[in-house]
Design a protein around this motif. Structure first.
Motif, PDB file in Angstrom:
ATOM      1  N   GLY A  85       0.902  -1.195  -0.010  1.00  0.00           N
ATOM      2  CA  GLY A  85      -0.062   0.004  -0.025  1.00  0.00           C
ATOM      3  C   GLY A  85       1.032   1.124  -0.007  1.00  0.00           C
ATOM      4  O   GLY A  85       0.533   2.083  -0.720  1.00  0.00           O
ATOM      5  N   LEU A  86       1.933   1.317   0.964  1.00  0.00           N
ATOM      6  CA  LEU A  86       2.771   2.407   1.127  1.00  0.00           C
ATOM      7  C   LEU A  86       3.503   2.724  -0.223  1.00  0.00           C
ATOM      8  O   LEU A  86       3.757   3.446  -1.076  1.00  0.00           O
ATOM      9  N   TYR A  87       4.106   1.671  -0.928  1.00  0.00           N
ATOM     10  CA  TYR A  87       4.866   1.388  -2.111  1.00  0.00           C
ATOM     11  C   TYR A  87       4.081   1.995  -3.344  1.00  0.00           C
ATOM     12  O   TYR A  87       4.523   3.020  -4.103  1.00  0.00           O
ATOM     13  N   GLU A  88       2.864   1.606  -3.478  1.00  0.00           N
ATOM     14  CA  GLU A  88       1.975   2.014  -4.458  1.00  0.00           C
ATOM     15  C   GLU A  88       1.483   3.417  -4.346  1.00  0.00           C
ATOM     16  O   GLU A  88       1.485   4.452  -5.276  1.00  0.00           O
ATOM     17  N   ARG A  89       1.432   3.707  -3.386  1.00  0.00           N
ATOM     18  CA  ARG A  89       1.098   5.321  -2.930  1.00  0.00           C
ATOM     19  C   ARG A  89       2.148   6.287  -3.341  1.00  0.00           C
ATOM     20  O   ARG A  89       1.904   7.375  -3.706  1.00  0.00           O
ATOM     21  N   VAL A  90       3.424   5.895  -2.688  1.00  0.00           N
ATOM     22  CA  VAL A  90       4.707   6.777  -3.063  1.00  0.00           C
ATOM     23  C   VAL A  90       4.959   6.569  -4.338  1.00  0.00           C
ATOM     24  O   VAL A  90       5.397   7.706  -4.835  1.00  0.00           O
ATOM     25  N   LYS A  91       4.789   5.671  -4.951  1.00  0.00           N
ATOM     26  CA  LYS A  91       5.123   5.455  -6.359  1.00  0.00           C
ATOM     27  C   LYS A  91       4.019   6.315  -7.135  1.00  0.00           C
ATOM     28  O   LYS A  91       4.728   6.867  -8.187  1.00  0.00           O
ATOM     29  N   SER A  92       2.836   6.423  -6.796  1.00  0.00           N
ATOM     30  CA  SER A  92       1.921   7.278  -7.413  1.00  0.00           C
ATOM     31  C   SER A  92       2.448   8.851  -7.333  1.00  0.00           C
ATOM     32  O   SER A  92       2.514   9.584  -8.521  1.00  0.00           O
ATOM     33  N   VAL A  93       2.801   9.102  -6.302  1.00  0.00           N
ATOM     34  CA  VAL A  93       3.106  10.536  -5.930  1.00  0.00           C
ATOM     35  C   VAL A  93       4.405  10.943  -6.641  1.00  0.00           C
ATOM     36  O   VAL A  93       4.549  12.035  -7.275  1.00  0.00           O
ATOM     37  N   MET A  94       5.530  10.019  -6.769  1.00  0.00           N
ATOM     38  CA  MET A  94       6.472  10.452  -7.475  1.00  0.00           C
ATOM     39  C   MET A  94       6.400  10.234  -9.024  1.00  0.00           C
ATOM     40  O   MET A  94       6.825  11.270  -9.601  1.00  0.00           O
ATOM     41  N   LEU A  95       5.486   9.489  -9.470  1.00  0.00           N
ATOM     42  CA  LEU A  95       5.294   9.543 -10.980  1.00  0.00           C
ATOM     43  C   LEU A  95       4.506  10.866 -11.349  1.00  0.00           C
ATOM     44  O   LEU A  95       4.609  11.547 -12.131  1.00  0.00           O
ATOM     45  N   LEU A  96       3.495  11.243 -10.475  1.00  0.00           N
ATOM     46  CA  LEU A  96       2.960  12.449 -10.707  1.00  0.00           C
ATOM     47  C   LEU A  96       3.831  13.635 -10.680  1.00  0.00           C
ATOM     48  O   LEU A  96       3.637  14.622 -11.596  1.00  0.00           O
ATOM     49  N   ALA A  97       4.917  13.759  -9.700  1.00  0.00           N
ATOM     50  CA  ALA A  97       5.569  14.883  -9.642  1.00  0.00           C
ATOM     51  C   ALA A  97       6.619  14.693 -10.791  1.00  0.00           C
ATOM     52  O   ALA A  97       6.946  15.996 -11.442  1.00  0.00           O
ATOM     53  N   LYS A  98       6.941  13.727 -11.649  1.00  0.00           N
ATOM     54  CA  LYS A  98       7.660  13.633 -12.699  1.00  0.00           C
ATOM     55  C   LYS A  98       6.930  13.928 -13.996  1.00  0.00           C
ATOM     56  O   LYS A  98       7.414  13.997 -14.985  1.00  0.00           O
ATOM     57  N   GLY A  99       5.537  13.971 -13.894  1.00  0.00           N
ATOM     58  CA  GLY A  99       4.716  14.269 -15.105  1.00  0.00           C
ATOM     59  C   GLY A  99       4.415  12.958 -15.716  1.00  0.00           C
ATOM     60  O   GLY A  99       3.999  13.251 -16.982  1.00  0.00           O
TER      61      GLY A  99
END
Length: 373
Positions: free
Chosen positions: A227-241
């Motif tokens: 859950g934490l991995y997917e959440r952090v992954k989504s945030v980081m990908l959004l930040a990268k565009g």
């Protein structure tokens, strides 16, 4: 049947299981060490704690069992890892995909999909973990017993001896008793089926599901991790565009390694007391502690341990550890567990994409072997 072009839930399960076996095999000797530390019942004095250091355990195994001791129960553990991870990844992928499709059906056509909430990720992970535990825990119990072997029997007499002088002939210095004990140890069958028979003789058929209750509680561990991995992954990908390519966006291997390690470390710290309690229940050390508290003879191998059918519970184990060692006793062996868990999980996440490619290749190969073009 059309040629596979993307992974199904079965494909994701295969990729996850292969990755888990690889990452666990890399650090398997450390897995042996952490299991034996968790199963050991020692006092809180400095000398006993020193005996349970990772280095001392490694040296003791090498001296008493040789290099082969570092790989006790390897095949059973790999079978357990593969079956558990396959079941977990399959249920997780299936449940998550189904949930996302249901959410998509409720959205207006053409609208962007919102990322799942952390609560949703945790709930999906817990549901998948519970289903996987129920089907795979018998293999886990056998693997734990194989890893422990007779190491608990070689513990110091002060740690094993039952109160009121109750103990074996070997402990009392009886030469005949010593010879019998050594003969029994030589006859010990540590094969997969041999250990399974021993568990059934001691605990009944339900003994193969020892630790199922704490195991179900521990489903929050992978739930927190993924859950934490997917959440952090989504945030980081959004930040990268990369928000417009959610389905195919990937983290770099090193970023996946870092996020996976941090996710697993947090999950391990939160759930560790129950991890230790589960190991003690499955490894018989909880039965030894119970015999000591009730002033009865220590449980014998291949003989019923619980005449009333009652098994020691995780909360009882934790209460005893609290009385004997205090709060820090709940975290006995956490260092080894944390290092092992973080390395394996980080390797799993870092190699996840590669194993997915291999899983897809296996699916294509199977398709062609069935006569597809």
């Amino acid at each position: 049947m059309s040629k596979p072009t993307q992974l199904t839930p079965f494909g994701y399960a295969l990729a996850g299981a292969l990755g888990a076996c690889f990452s666990n095999a890399v650090v398997y000797p450390l897995d042996i060490v952490k299991t034996r530390i968790q199963a050991s019942t020692v006092d809180s004095n400095a000398s006993d704690k020193e005996k349970l250091s990772v280095i001392n355990i490694l040296l003791r195994i090498l001296k008493e069992e040789g290099v082969a001791g570092y790989y006790r129960g390897f095949l059973a553990t790999m079978l357990n890892t593969f079956s558990m991870q396959y079941a977990y990844f399959f249920f997780y992928s299936f449940v998550r995909t189904s949930y996302i499709k249901r959410l998509a059906a409720r959205r207006p056509a053409g609208s962007a999909a919102a990322p799942l909430s952390t609560a949703a990720e945790l709930a999906l992970g817990a549901a998948a973990g519970a289903l996987a535990q129920i089907f795979t825990i018998p293999v886990a119990v056998i693997a734990t017993r194989q890893q422990i072997g007779r190491s608990l029997d070689r513990a110091p007499a002060s740690a094993k001896k039952a109160p009121n002088g109750l103990g074996s002939d070997k402990e009392k210095g009886d030469p005949a008793g010593t010879e019998k004990a050594e003969a029994k140890e030589e006859e010990y069958d540590d094969s997969f089926l041999g250990v399974a028979k021993e568990i059934i003789a001691e605990e009944g058929v339900t003994g193969l599901w020892l630790g199922i209750k704490p195991g179900l509680v521990l489903t929050v561990n992978p739930a927190i991790t993924y859950g934490l991995y997917e959440r952090v992954k989504s945030v980081m990908l959004l930040a990268k565009g990369d928000a417009d390519v959610k389905a195919n966006a990937k983290l770099s291997p090193w970023m996946a390694f870092t996020v996976g390690a941090l996710s697993k470390a947090l999950a391990t710290v939160v759930t560790y007391p129950y991890i230790m309690a589960k190991v003690r229940i499955q490894a018989r050390s909880a039965d030894i502690e119970e015999a000591q508290e009730e002033h009865v003879a220590l449980p014998q191998h291949n003989k019923p341990h619980h005449k009333t059918g009652h098994h020691v519970g995780a909360l009882t184990v934790l209460a005893r550890v609290w009385r004997r060692n205090g709060f820090l006793g709940w975290y006995q062996g956490m260092g080894a567990q944390l290092v092992k868990a973080v390395i394996t999980q980080a390797l799993l996440f870092m190699s996840k994409d590669q194993f997915e490619h291999w899983a897809l290749a296996i699916m294509v190969l199977l398709y062609r072997l069935r006569g597809g073009r």
